[in-house]
Design a protein around this motif. Structure first.
Motif, PDB file in Angstrom:
ATOM      1  N   LEU A 281     -24.929  38.801 -54.736  1.00 19.32           N
ATOM      2  CA  LEU A 281     -25.333  39.499 -53.626  1.00 19.32           C
ATOM      3  C   LEU A 281     -26.650  40.523 -54.021  1.00 19.32           C
ATOM      4  O   LEU A 281     -27.637  40.419 -53.255  1.00 19.32           O
ATOM      5  N   PHE A 282     -26.564  40.935 -55.181  1.00 20.47           N
ATOM      6  CA  PHE A 282     -27.770  41.621 -55.804  1.00 20.47           C
ATOM      7  C   PHE A 282     -28.829  40.565 -55.861  1.00 20.47           C
ATOM      8  O   PHE A 282     -29.727  41.313 -55.511  1.00 20.47           O
ATOM      9  N   GLU A 283     -28.765  39.842 -56.367  1.00 19.51           N
ATOM     10  CA  GLU A 283     -29.931  38.642 -56.375  1.00 19.51           C
ATOM     11  C   GLU A 283     -30.335  38.189 -55.136  1.00 19.51           C
ATOM     12  O   GLU A 283     -31.457  38.051 -55.003  1.00 19.51           O
ATOM     13  N   ALA A 284     -29.346  38.053 -54.171  1.00 20.21           N
ATOM     14  CA  ALA A 284     -29.942  37.649 -52.844  1.00 20.21           C
ATOM     15  C   ALA A 284     -30.833  38.670 -52.229  1.00 20.21           C
ATOM     16  O   ALA A 284     -31.523  38.701 -51.519  1.00 20.21           O
ATOM     17  N   LEU A 285     -30.549  40.185 -52.666  1.00 21.33           N
ATOM     18  CA  LEU A 285     -31.208  41.097 -52.155  1.00 21.33           C
ATOM     19  C   LEU A 285     -32.524  41.318 -52.951  1.00 21.33           C
ATOM     20  O   LEU A 285     -33.243  42.272 -52.738  1.00 21.33           O
ATOM     21  N   GLY A 286     -32.870  40.475 -53.836  1.00 23.06           N
ATOM     22  CA  GLY A 286     -34.315  40.381 -54.474  1.00 23.06           C
ATOM     23  C   GLY A 286     -34.185  40.963 -55.985  1.00 23.06           C
ATOM     24  O   GLY A 286     -35.043  41.380 -56.505  1.00 23.06           O
ATOM     25  N   ARG A 287     -32.905  41.238 -56.401  1.00 22.03           N
ATOM     26  CA  ARG A 287     -32.978  42.000 -57.564  1.00 22.03           C
ATOM     27  C   ARG A 287     -32.342  41.102 -58.661  1.00 22.03           C
ATOM     28  O   ARG A 287     -31.784  39.884 -58.451  1.00 22.03           O
ATOM     29  N   ASP A 288     -32.505  41.539 -60.024  1.00 23.26           N
ATOM     30  CA  ASP A 288     -31.912  40.693 -61.200  1.00 23.26           C
ATOM     31  C   ASP A 288     -30.398  40.943 -61.271  1.00 23.26           C
ATOM     32  O   ASP A 288     -30.358  42.234 -61.478  1.00 23.26           O
ATOM     33  N   PRO A 289     -29.616  39.942 -61.271  1.00 18.61           N
ATOM     34  CA  PRO A 289     -28.200  40.171 -61.186  1.00 18.61           C
ATOM     35  C   PRO A 289     -27.730  40.702 -62.312  1.00 18.61           C
ATOM     36  O   PRO A 289     -26.737  41.573 -62.554  1.00 18.61           O
ATOM     37  N   ALA A 290     -28.548  40.380 -63.550  1.00 22.24           N
ATOM     38  CA  ALA A 290     -28.086  40.925 -65.011  1.00 22.24           C
ATOM     39  C   ALA A 290     -28.280  42.309 -64.984  1.00 22.24           C
ATOM     40  O   ALA A 290     -27.842  43.122 -66.074  1.00 22.24           O
ATOM     41  N   LEU A 292     -27.610  44.751 -62.746  1.00 25.60           N
ATOM     42  CA  LEU A 292     -26.519  45.409 -61.983  1.00 25.60           C
ATOM     43  C   LEU A 292     -25.691  46.117 -62.841  1.00 25.60           C
ATOM     44  O   LEU A 292     -24.849  45.223 -63.670  1.00 25.60           O
ATOM     45  N   PRO A 293     -25.351  47.194 -63.055  1.00 24.39           N
ATOM     46  CA  PRO A 293     -24.469  47.915 -63.760  1.00 24.39           C
ATOM     47  C   PRO A 293     -22.821  47.459 -63.610  1.00 24.39           C
ATOM     48  O   PRO A 293     -22.670  47.014 -62.414  1.00 24.39           O
ATOM     49  N   ALA A 294     -22.193  47.149 -64.784  1.00 20.87           N
ATOM     50  CA  ALA A 294     -21.036  46.894 -64.504  1.00 20.87           C
ATOM     51  C   ALA A 294     -19.957  47.762 -63.630  1.00 20.87           C
ATOM     52  O   ALA A 294     -20.216  48.893 -63.462  1.00 20.87           O
ATOM     53  N   GLY A 295     -19.497  46.954 -62.817  1.00 14.41           N
ATOM     54  CA  GLY A 295     -18.512  47.597 -61.505  1.00 14.41           C
ATOM     55  C   GLY A 295     -19.375  48.380 -60.549  1.00 14.41           C
ATOM     56  O   GLY A 295     -18.516  48.805 -59.676  1.00 14.41           O
ATOM     57  N   ALA A 296     -20.602  48.279 -60.369  1.00 12.26           N
ATOM     58  CA  ALA A 296     -21.298  48.927 -59.220  1.00 12.26           C
ATOM     59  C   ALA A 296     -21.525  47.783 -58.267  1.00 12.26           C
ATOM     60  O   ALA A 296     -21.368  46.505 -58.306  1.00 12.26           O
ATOM     61  N   SER A 297     -21.664  48.625 -56.852  1.00  9.25           N
ATOM     62  CA  SER A 297     -21.737  47.912 -55.642  1.00  9.25           C
ATOM     63  C   SER A 297     -23.274  47.604 -55.563  1.00  9.25           C
ATOM     64  O   SER A 297     -24.106  48.306 -55.884  1.00  9.25           O
ATOM     65  N   ALA A 298     -23.498  46.287 -55.121  1.00  5.53           N
ATOM     66  CA  ALA A 298     -24.582  45.738 -55.061  1.00  5.53           C
ATOM     67  C   ALA A 298     -25.511  46.791 -54.013  1.00  5.53           C
ATOM     68  O   ALA A 298     -26.785  46.906 -53.937  1.00  5.53           O
ATOM     69  N   ARG A 299     -24.854  46.865 -52.827  1.00  4.41           N
ATOM     70  CA  ARG A 299     -25.392  47.486 -51.840  1.00  4.41           C
ATOM     71  C   ARG A 299     -25.879  48.622 -52.205  1.00  4.41           C
ATOM     72  O   ARG A 299     -26.918  49.349 -51.858  1.00  4.41           O
ATOM     73  N   ALA A 300     -24.994  49.646 -52.813  1.00  3.85           N
ATOM     74  CA  ALA A 300     -25.451  51.164 -53.329  1.00  3.85           C
ATOM     75  C   ALA A 300     -26.235  50.936 -54.349  1.00  3.85           C
ATOM     76  O   ALA A 300     -27.318  51.912 -54.299  1.00  3.85           O
ATOM     77  N   GLU A 301     -26.229  50.206 -55.335  1.00  6.30           N
ATOM     78  CA  GLU A 301     -27.530  50.037 -56.453  1.00  6.30           C
ATOM     79  C   GLU A 301     -28.802  49.541 -55.859  1.00  6.30           C
ATOM     80  O   GLU A 301     -29.704  50.321 -56.150  1.00  6.30           O
ATOM     81  N   HIS A 302     -28.845  48.828 -54.769  1.00  4.38           N
ATOM     82  CA  HIS A 302     -29.889  48.410 -54.259  1.00  4.38           C
ATOM     83  C   HIS A 302     -30.653  49.459 -53.422  1.00  4.38           C
ATOM     84  O   HIS A 302     -31.582  49.856 -53.374  1.00  4.38           O
ATOM     85  N   ALA A 303     -29.775  50.275 -52.804  1.00  8.52           N
ATOM     86  CA  ALA A 303     -30.328  51.376 -52.137  1.00  8.52           C
ATOM     87  C   ALA A 303     -30.924  52.543 -52.984  1.00  8.52           C
ATOM     88  O   ALA A 303     -32.031  53.119 -52.796  1.00  8.52           O
ATOM     89  N   ARG A 304     -30.088  52.839 -53.987  1.00 11.00           N
ATOM     90  CA  ARG A 304     -30.491  53.728 -54.924  1.00 11.00           C
ATOM     91  C   ARG A 304     -31.882  53.319 -55.489  1.00 11.00           C
ATOM     92  O   ARG A 304     -32.972  54.422 -55.568  1.00 11.00           O
ATOM     93  N   ARG A 305     -32.180  51.964 -55.850  1.00  9.99           N
ATOM     94  CA  ARG A 305     -33.392  51.635 -56.426  1.00  9.99           C
ATOM     95  C   ARG A 305     -34.478  51.955 -55.180  1.00  9.99           C
ATOM     96  O   ARG A 305     -35.524  52.179 -55.585  1.00  9.99           O
ATOM     97  N   LEU A 306     -33.968  51.356 -54.266  1.00  9.60           N
ATOM     98  CA  LEU A 306     -34.941  51.552 -52.967  1.00  9.60           C
ATOM     99  C   LEU A 306     -35.426  52.946 -52.892  1.00  9.60           C
ATOM    100  O   LEU A 306     -36.796  53.246 -52.421  1.00  9.60           O
ATOM    101  N   ARG A 307     -34.542  54.073 -53.035  1.00  4.73           N
ATOM    102  CA  ARG A 307     -35.089  55.413 -52.757  1.00  4.73           C
ATOM    103  C   ARG A 307     -36.163  55.538 -53.758  1.00  4.73           C
ATOM    104  O   ARG A 307     -37.123  56.336 -53.396  1.00  4.73           O
ATOM    105  N   GLU A 308     -36.145  55.165 -54.877  1.00  9.58           N
ATOM    106  CA  GLU A 308     -37.064  55.519 -55.882  1.00  9.58           C
ATOM    107  C   GLU A 308     -38.390  54.685 -55.718  1.00  9.58           C
ATOM    108  O   GLU A 308     -39.358  55.392 -55.640  1.00  9.58           O
TER     109      GLU A 308
END
Length: 448
Positions: A281-290, A292-308
């Motif tokens: 899912l993280f990759e489908a959102l345009g992110r490097d899947p590698a 994604l922190p272990a155990g992290a939600s792709a939705r939450a991590e994508h939102a965190r990076r977008l904020r920055e």
């Protein structure tokens, strides 16, 4: 309209939009935690509502002359002497910033012999007064008569009674609204829940970063309907199924003029037989899947990076913006023809204006936050697209491919509607409730 829970079986099995937002755990505005659905019936809607010239004329006569509708942004007329013309059907309204900095709207017609004071669709600045180009009569920016050339020939004209025909004008969220009905109620009442819901999303503190106008081969209602539901994603936008929880979307009906959907992004469609992993899912959102922190939600991590990323790009602090506000497609519809998206990464505003029974103009504004501590950028000049022009031809235009998929449907849908023997559309009770809400409100105006 009373708030009612969604009846059992009325929406897709699985997590609701409220479940998804609750899992985010980041305290979104209270407006996003509301649910307001009501069953509105299941009768078919005749296609004559979008094909009949007589029905279209009733709308011109009984709807567009009586509703509040946004004409422009305040930033389009920021200084005394600035003006813009708003046209809908046969109606033409001139919005002017006066020398007292007040905004006023006038029927764009000279009281002498009906000449347009300013051309349809025009805008400009620096006017000291409003002058008819036909015979030179002129009016102050507040509508009072200034001069009649050869006034000796008009002894029967009372200057105090020969002002411009003023139209109701008010503002909300940085938008200028007009209403042609002399008996119109206040804009605030017409907006219903919008002022309260948007208190955390001040659209007045945004600016027009991009503006497109495209002719669509569709009745204005058919065009709007295509953007009031996420049901079409499974067939029209299949590329989005991995990142969009289409059938999980929430549909809300507020009062007479306002409805909404909240549609999850960063959450896979329940139509998929096998949901992707968080890394997929993280990759489908345009992110490097590698990454994604272990155990992290792709939705939450994508939102965190977008904020920055978007915060740095736009010059604003987004650290307190919830995941839903950052990612989700949150769309409020204001009857008869406007959609407002309060989110950050999908900062869209839509307007659909009728041209004739078979064509309308779809306008899209991208509203970005005004940089903190910076000046408001000037509004982008409109980009006009013909009926056969693609959004993807516009450099740096977001969602161009998706919008082209949407608009490609309209020509075939119009042809299919006219070929239909059934003669009516059959709507889903939940996912297409906003469409029925639109038509029921329309009927109330046509019956009045």
């Amino acid at each position: 309209m009373a708030s009612n829970p969604v009846p059992a079986g009325a929406r897709c099995p699985g997590p609701s939009m409220q479940d998804i937002i609750a899992r985010d755990g980041d305290n979104p505005p209270a407006a996003l935690r509301e649910e307001r659905y009501q069953f509105l019936g299941d009768a078919d809607l005749p296609y004559s509502r979008v094909t009949s010239e007589a029905f279209f004329q009733r709308e011109i006569d009984q709807l567009w002359s009586r509703v509040w509708q946004w004409a422009c942004r305040e930033e389009h007329v920021p200084q005394p002497g600035d003006y813009t013309v708003y046209d809908v059907g046969p109606y033409s309204v001139l919005i002017v910033r006066g020398s007292d900095h007040s905004l006023r709207a006038f029927v764009n017609s000279c009281p002498h012999r009906g000449m347009q004071l300013c051309p349809s669709g025009s805008s400009g600045s620096g006017k000291q007064f409003l002058r008819c180009p036909f015979h030179g009569m002129s009016w102050q920016l507040d509508g009072r008569l200034r001069e009649i050339p050869c006034d000796w020939d008009f002894p029967h004209v009372d200057p105090a009674e020969f002002g411009l025909d003023e139209v109701h004008c008010d503002t909300w969220g940085g938008f200028v609204f007009i209403n042609l009905d002399p008996q119109a109620g206040p804009l605030e009442a017409y907006l219903e829940v919008l002022p309260e819901h948007f208190k955390d999303w001040d659209l007045a503190q945004r600016y027009v970063a991009q503006h497109t106008r495209k002719v669509l081969p569709a009745n204005w209602k058919t065009a709007i309907e295509g953007f009031l539901e996420a049901y079409h994603i499974i067939a029209t936008h299949p590329q989005a199924l991995r990142t969009a929880g289409d059938a999980n979307a929430q549909y809300d009906l507020f009062g007479r003029h306002v409805n909404r959907f909240v549609h999850a992004i960063g959450y896979s469609s329940p139509h998929l037989k096998q949901r992707p992993s968080e890394a997929e899912l993280f990759e489908a959102l345009g992110r490097d899947p590698a990454s994604l922190p272990a155990g992290a939600s792709a939705r939450a991590e994508h939102a965190r990076r977008l904020r920055e990323e978007l915060g740095a790009q736009l010059g604003v602090n987004l650290s307190d913006v919830s995941t839903s506000e950052m990612l989700d497609s949150i769309e409020y519809f204001l009857f008869p023809n406007a959609c407002f998206f309060p989110g950050v990464s999908i900062p869209l505003i839509y307007r659909f204006t009728p041209l004739d029974v078979d064509h309308c103009v779809h306008e899209i504004l991208l509203l970005h936050p005004v940089p903190e501590g910076g000046e408001r950028p000037p509004p982008a000049e409109p980009i006009d697209l013909g009926i056969d022009d693609d959004y993807q031809t516009i450099p740096d235009f977001p969602l161009g491919f998706v919008l082209d998929q949407d608009t490609e449907n309209f020509r075939r849908q119009r042809a299919g509607i006219k070929a239909s023997r059934k003669g009516a559309q059959t709507l889903g009770n939940y996912q297409e409730a906003r469409i029925r809400h639109l038509h029921q409100t329309l009927d109330e105006y046509l019956a009045g």
